[in-house]
Scaffold this motif. Structure first.
Motif, short mmCIF file in Angstrom:
data_model
loop_
_atom_site.label_atom_id
_atom_site.label_comp_id
_atom_site.label_asym_id
_atom_site.label_seq_id
_atom_site.Cartn_x
_atom_site.Cartn_y
_atom_site.Cartn_z
N TYR A 1 97.88 34.00 73.64
CA TYR A 1 97.70 34.80 72.51
C TYR A 1 98.79 35.41 71.83
CZ TYR A 1 92.72 34.15 73.55
OH TYR A 1 91.42 33.47 73.73
N THR A 2 99.93 35.41 72.08
CA THR A 2 101.12 35.94 71.56
C THR A 2 102.13 34.70 70.99
OG1 THR A 2 102.40 36.31 73.65
CG2 THR A 2 100.92 37.87 72.77
N VAL A 3 102.78 33.94 71.68
CA VAL A 3 103.61 33.04 71.45
C VAL A 3 102.84 31.83 70.76
CG1 VAL A 3 105.59 31.42 72.33
CG2 VAL A 3 105.01 33.62 73.26
N GLU A 4 101.85 31.58 71.19
CA GLU A 4 101.14 30.43 70.58
C GLU A 4 100.14 30.93 69.31
OE1 GLU A 4 101.85 27.11 70.50
OE2 GLU A 4 102.73 26.80 72.71
N PHE A 5 99.61 31.87 69.38
CA PHE A 5 98.59 32.03 68.36
C PHE A 5 98.46 33.67 68.08
CE2 PHE A 5 97.22 28.06 70.39
CZ PHE A 5 96.91 27.45 69.03
N GLY A 6 99.72 34.31 68.18
CA GLY A 6 99.69 35.68 67.75
C GLY A 6 99.75 35.95 66.35
N LEU A 7 99.13 36.86 65.72
CA LEU A 7 98.88 37.48 64.30
C LEU A 7 99.83 38.89 64.48
CD1 LEU A 7 95.40 36.80 63.03
CD2 LEU A 7 97.42 35.25 62.91
N ILE A 8 100.41 39.28 63.19
CA ILE A 8 101.18 40.32 63.19
C ILE A 8 100.53 41.24 61.86
CG2 ILE A 8 103.13 39.43 62.06
CD1 ILE A 8 104.69 41.53 63.37
N ASP A 9 100.53 42.47 62.18
CA ASP A 9 99.99 43.15 60.90
C ASP A 9 101.20 43.66 59.84
OD1 ASP A 9 98.03 44.45 59.12
OD2 ASP A 9 98.14 46.35 60.26
N THR A 10 101.12 43.47 58.95
CA THR A 10 102.25 43.82 57.77
C THR A 10 101.92 44.59 56.69
OG1 THR A 10 102.35 42.09 56.32
CG2 THR A 10 103.04 41.59 58.53
N PRO A 11 102.58 45.39 55.85
CA PRO A 11 102.39 46.38 54.85
C PRO A 11 101.39 45.07 53.82
CG PRO A 11 104.38 46.79 55.58
CD PRO A 11 104.17 45.45 56.14
N ARG A 12 101.60 43.94 53.79
CA ARG A 12 101.04 43.09 52.81
C ARG A 12 99.86 42.28 53.54
NH1 ARG A 12 105.51 39.23 50.86
NH2 ARG A 12 106.19 39.61 52.92
N GLY A 13 99.55 42.71 54.72
CA GLY A 13 98.40 42.05 55.40
C GLY A 13 98.72 41.36 56.58
N LEU A 14 97.76 40.90 57.08
CA LEU A 14 97.91 40.01 58.47
C LEU A 14 98.79 38.81 58.16
CD1 LEU A 14 94.65 39.91 60.22
CD2 LEU A 14 96.57 41.62 60.67
N ARG A 15 99.77 38.31 59.05
CA ARG A 15 100.62 37.39 58.97
C ARG A 15 100.75 36.55 60.44
NH1 ARG A 15 99.66 38.55 54.33
NH2 ARG A 15 101.01 38.60 52.72
N ALA A 16 100.98 35.17 60.47
CA ALA A 16 100.84 34.39 61.70
C ALA A 16 102.18 34.56 62.16
CB ALA A 16 100.50 33.08 61.57
N TYR A 17 102.50 34.61 63.47
CA TYR A 17 104.03 34.17 63.98
C TYR A 17 103.94 33.22 65.28
CZ TYR A 17 102.87 37.35 67.98
OH TYR A 17 102.23 38.03 69.13
N GLY A 18 102.71 33.06 65.68
CA GLY A 18 102.58 32.05 66.72
C GLY A 18 102.59 30.70 66.37
N ALA A 19 103.50 29.60 67.29
CA ALA A 19 103.68 28.48 66.98
C ALA A 19 102.67 27.56 66.82
CB ALA A 19 104.62 28.12 68.14
#
Length: 294
Positions: free
Chosen positions: A188-206
């Motif tokens: 749920y982090t390294v593979e399928f994590g999302l991060i909240d940013t000032p411009r909205g949600l973005r993906a970081y999971g591989a």
């Protein structure tokens, strides 16, 4: 890159490959004691390099507005997309940035071997690439998934430290019979994590970033649940391996991720075991939800 130890060959004498030869897909006899093996870059065919190029270009064209800025900035370190990178050259660049390196492995490897490599700041990358008929979906991680999905964020110092800490924690979890709980954190982090940013949600999971369909689904679709990061909640939550995720967990920053996972997990494991497991897609009363960002 994790695998149950029963899923790989063990107790087999190593096989030596000659110049220009590359071990076949999933050939664990080629691996050394730590499951690392030679990449043998010269054995890739022109067709395999072209397949990597097409996969790379398809994913790179979708990153804007869906992937986190840290990933977009770092993916250029993989080099020219027209060929599969040489692991030794990529490792030189990575070591200068965050003291990490990449090592070739035959495929999925046992948990302890995986954790041990991460703890030494060595990321295992599958040596083989999928077949053309697997362009849209491959069952096991291949060289494209591992390189494009995982390696760029290893250039980010905070995320790089998180990955090493995860490896060290994994070695301890294996002694505490808690690998399943820690695997959920990785998923749920390294593979399928999302991060909240000032411009909205973005993906970081591989797993998201290397998938043609799930990248847009994870950020834009109204269907999945997007839940604020909570360590115990993650360890209690089952996940899906054969479809898009029903739940994504959202971090506020990589600093939050590192700090939340740096304490000793021993009491956390005890606490989680006393609580019921949670189905993928379930929403608990009162927990923070994020809306789609497209």
């Amino acid at each position: 890159m994790l695998a149950n130890e029963k899923a790989v060959n063990q107790g087999v004498a190593p096989v030596t490959y000659g110049q220009g030869e590359r071990p076949p897909r999933g050939d664990y006899a080629s691996a050394r004691a730590d499951y690392a093996c030679d990449q043998n870059w010269s054995a890739y065919t022109a067709q395999e390099h072209d397949l990597y190029r097409r996969l790379y270009e398809r994913q790179a064209s979708q990153l804007e507005g869906l992937a986190c800025d840290e990933f977009i900035e770092a993916v250029q370190h993989l080099g020219a997309p027209h060929q599969i990178p040489r692991f030794d050259e990529l490792s030189e660049t990575l070591r200068r940035a965050t003291r990490w390196e990449v090592v070739a492995v035959p495929g999925l490897i046992p948990e302890e071997a995986f954790f041990a490599l991460l703890a030494k700041r060595k990321f295992p990358v599958t040596g083989w690439i999928r077949k053309p008929e697997e362009f849209e979906y491959v069952v096991e991680p291949d060289v494209f998934h591992d390189l494009f999905g995982h390696v760029p964020l290893l250039f980010n110092p905070m995320f790089a430290d998180y990955m090493q800490a995860y490896g060290a924690g994994g070695l301890k979890a294996s002694r505490l019979d808690a690998c399943e709980l820690l695997a959920r954190l990785y998923w749920y982090t390294v593979e399928f994590g999302l991060i909240d940013t000032p411009r909205g949600l973005r993906a970081y999971g591989a797993g998201i970033l290397s998938s043609a369909g799930e990248l847009r689904h994870s950020v834009c679709s109204p269907q999945p649940s997007r839940v604020a990061f909570d360590l115990q909640r993650i360890m209690r939550t089952r996940y899906k391996i054969d479809s898009y995720q029903a739940t994504y967990f959202v971090i506020e920053s990589f600093q939050q991720l590192f700090e939340a996972t740096s304490p000793d997990f021993t009491p956390i494991y005890r606490s989680v075991r006393e609580l019921p497991q949670i189905d993928a897609g379930a929403v608990l009363p009162g927990e923070r939800q994020y809306a789609a960002s497209c």
